[in-house]
Design a protein around this motif. Structure first.
Motif, PDB file in Angstrom:
ATOM      1  N   LYS A  32     -49.289 -19.243  74.962  1.00  0.00           N
ATOM      2  CA  LYS A  32     -49.048 -20.624  75.402  1.00  0.00           C
ATOM      3  C   LYS A  32     -49.012 -21.572  74.213  1.00  0.00           C
ATOM      4  O   LYS A  32     -48.189 -22.486  74.148  1.00  0.00           O
ATOM      5  N   SER A  71     -53.873 -14.555  76.113  1.00  0.00           N
ATOM      6  CA  SER A  71     -53.041 -15.338  77.039  1.00  0.00           C
ATOM      7  C   SER A  71     -52.841 -16.771  76.540  1.00  0.00           C
ATOM      8  O   SER A  71     -51.767 -17.358  76.711  1.00  0.00           O
ATOM      9  N   GLU A  72     -53.892 -17.314  75.870  1.00  0.00           N
ATOM     10  CA  GLU A  72     -53.784 -18.672  75.355  1.00  0.00           C
ATOM     11  C   GLU A  72     -52.934 -18.730  74.095  1.00  0.00           C
ATOM     12  O   GLU A  72     -52.291 -19.751  73.806  1.00  0.00           O
ATOM     13  N   ASP A  87     -45.726 -21.186  72.415  1.00  0.00           N
ATOM     14  CA  ASP A  87     -44.638 -21.826  73.176  1.00  0.00           C
ATOM     15  C   ASP A  87     -44.685 -23.347  73.033  1.00  0.00           C
ATOM     16  O   ASP A  87     -43.655 -24.005  72.868  1.00  0.00           O
TER      17      ASP A  87
END
Length: 483
Positions: free
Chosen positions: A331, A327-328, A334
């Motif tokens: 991020k 999940s990190e 992005d």
């Protein structure tokens, strides 16, 4: 001064004055054509029109003067050679070089006068011309807009169906297009209104346009490329909408407006002071852009390095991204993508801004050198025209005009070409401004040498003419045989 010198100077000056007046009148008519949209159908009195043209007229002297010197030189010395006056001079022991001596000094004086004119008269004329245009619009604001056609004022294109009122200040059927500069997307905003009112004050540089009962349309450009395919837009309606139009935008002249720019309103001393200020601001902006970009990237690198150091413990060659959770990782990607996009956007904007400022500096330097080029071009055109007239031995308005037009077109084209290259920083400003003079100076030296030594042009066109004659003779024989 001897009688012969007076005769040569008188003959030349009579021809020069006649040619200059005719060419000046032709170029003034061209100026009327350039500004016909500002003069026609706007109820201007005769005195205002005369002032308008008188302030514009000095700006065309740098173009008319060299051409007049060139054409007068070819016509005068061509007439002397055609009427065997040079032969009479040479039989009396007077060479062409001696015959041109006093006239060359006269042209030298004309060069100094042209430099004074370019440095003092033309800047004042430019200033008064632009202020007259602004004053006309302030006194009668509706003059900035002509019925039934789009009128460009700054970033606005305005069209009205009808104007009413004593000064045409009441508008009906208003359509406005707002062009955003440096986007390359044309009109992004369209404003339509049923009615409008124009207002202005004598001491204000702004023209106020109040729109009544209309709609506002604006194209929206999303950052995501896929969203752009949907062509989103924003729309709103209004009862009353006020727009302030900067009249100084009228002074942002393009080539269609006679190539009038703010730097041409400055003298040499003012240009030097202005260029120093512009160059200092440019250097400060370069340092500021580099420092901001370095600090921004350094902060991102330090943050990423700190996070990575906390996660790296015993691994020798770790994959930094694999140290984070799934999940990190998304991020982080992005954030990295956004940082790269933002940095690229900042670099592109800074590049465009610096290119514009550099172009402005180059334009000032070009105007600075052109004041000297105008003076030198008088001497250059004389030492091309006078020897050429003595060589071709043709006076009048026939062949001399052909040679003068060809040479001047080459001179003007090289001048414009060098100016464009210098503005874009492809050439130093001094080379761009002096390009045409540097190219044609050897021609002046060669023609003067050949004329003073009675060498002539000595150009053989037999290699081109003989094949044409052979073809014509063969065709003639074939036709005779057929008949």
């Amino acid at each position: 001064m001897k009688i012969l010198d007076k005769y040569i100077i008188k003959s030349y000056l009579i021809t020069f004055t006649s040619v200059f007046v005719i060419l000046f009148f032709i170029f003034v008519l061209q100026g009327i054509w350039l500004f016909i949209s500002e003069l026609a159908g706007k109820d201007l009195d005769f005195f205002t029109v005369v002032k308008f043209l008188s302030f514009y007229a000095p700006t065309i002297v740098p173009m008319v003067l060299p051409l007049s010197v060139l054409l007068a030189g070819i016509m005068t010395f061509g007439s002397f050679a055609e009427n065997y006056e040079f032969a009479a001079m040479k039989s009396s022991g007077i060479s062409l070089q001696r015959a041109m001596k006093m006239l060359s000094l006269t042209i030298l004086v004309l060069s100094f006068v042209s430099f004074f004119f370019a440095n003092n008269v033309i800047p004042q004329a430019q200033y008064r011309f632009l202020n007259l245009r602004k004053n006309i619009i302030q006194q009668k604001p509706a003059m900035a807009i002509t019925e039934g056609q789009f009128n460009s004022i700054g970033n606005f294109n305005i069209k009205v169906d009808k104007k009413t009122g004593d000064n045409g200040q009441f508008l009906e059927g208003v359509i406005m297009h707002l062009n955003k500069p440096n986007t390359g997307q044309g009109a992004n905003t369209v404003i339509k209104a049923k009615n409008g009112i124009l207002r202005s004050e004598d001491d204000s540089n702004y023209l106020q346009l109040e729109l009544l009962d209309g709609n506002y349309y604006e194209n929206v450009t999303p950052k995501d490329f896929n969203e752009r395919k949907k062509e989103p837009f924003a729309k709103s309606s209004f009862r009353r909408y006020t727009i302030n139009i900067d009249l100084s935008k009228l002074n942002d002249m393009s080539s269609n407006d006679g190539d009038i720019t703010s730097e041409k309103m400055l003298s040499i001393n003012e240009l030097i002071f202005t260029v120093d200020s512009l160059q200092l601001n440019y250097n400060n902006d370069v340092v500021s852009y580099v420092d901001n970009l370095s600090q921004r990237n350094e902060s991102i690198i330090n943050t990423s390095r700190t996070q990575s150091d906390t996660l790296i413990t015993n691994a020798e060659t770790p994959d930094i991204l694999s140290l984070y959770k799934a999940s990190e990782q998304s991020k982080i990607l992005d954030i990295t993508k956004n940082n790269l996009t933002s940095t690229q956007f900042s670099i592109e904007n800074g590049k465009v801004d610096l290119e514009y400022k550099k172009k402005n500096i180059n334009s000032h330097w070009i105007v600075f050198h052109e004041k000297f080029v105008i003076a030198y071009s008088c001497l250059l055109m004389f030492f091309i025209g006078a020897p050429l007239g003595a060589i071709i031995r043709k006076g009048g308005i026939g062949l001399p005009i052909v040679f003068a037009v060809i040479i001047f077109i080459a001179f003007h084209f090289m001048n414009m070409f060098g100016r464009k290259l210098a503005e874009q920083d492809a050439l130093p400003a001094v080379l761009g401004a002096w390009m045409s003079s540097l190219v044609l100076t050897p021609l002046a030296i060669i023609l003067t040498y050949r004329a003073t030594n009675d060498i002539g042009v000595m150009i053989n066109f037999d290699w081109l003419i003989d094949p044409i004659k052979n073809i014509i003779s063969r065709l003639t024989k074939t036709n005779n045989n057929v008949n």
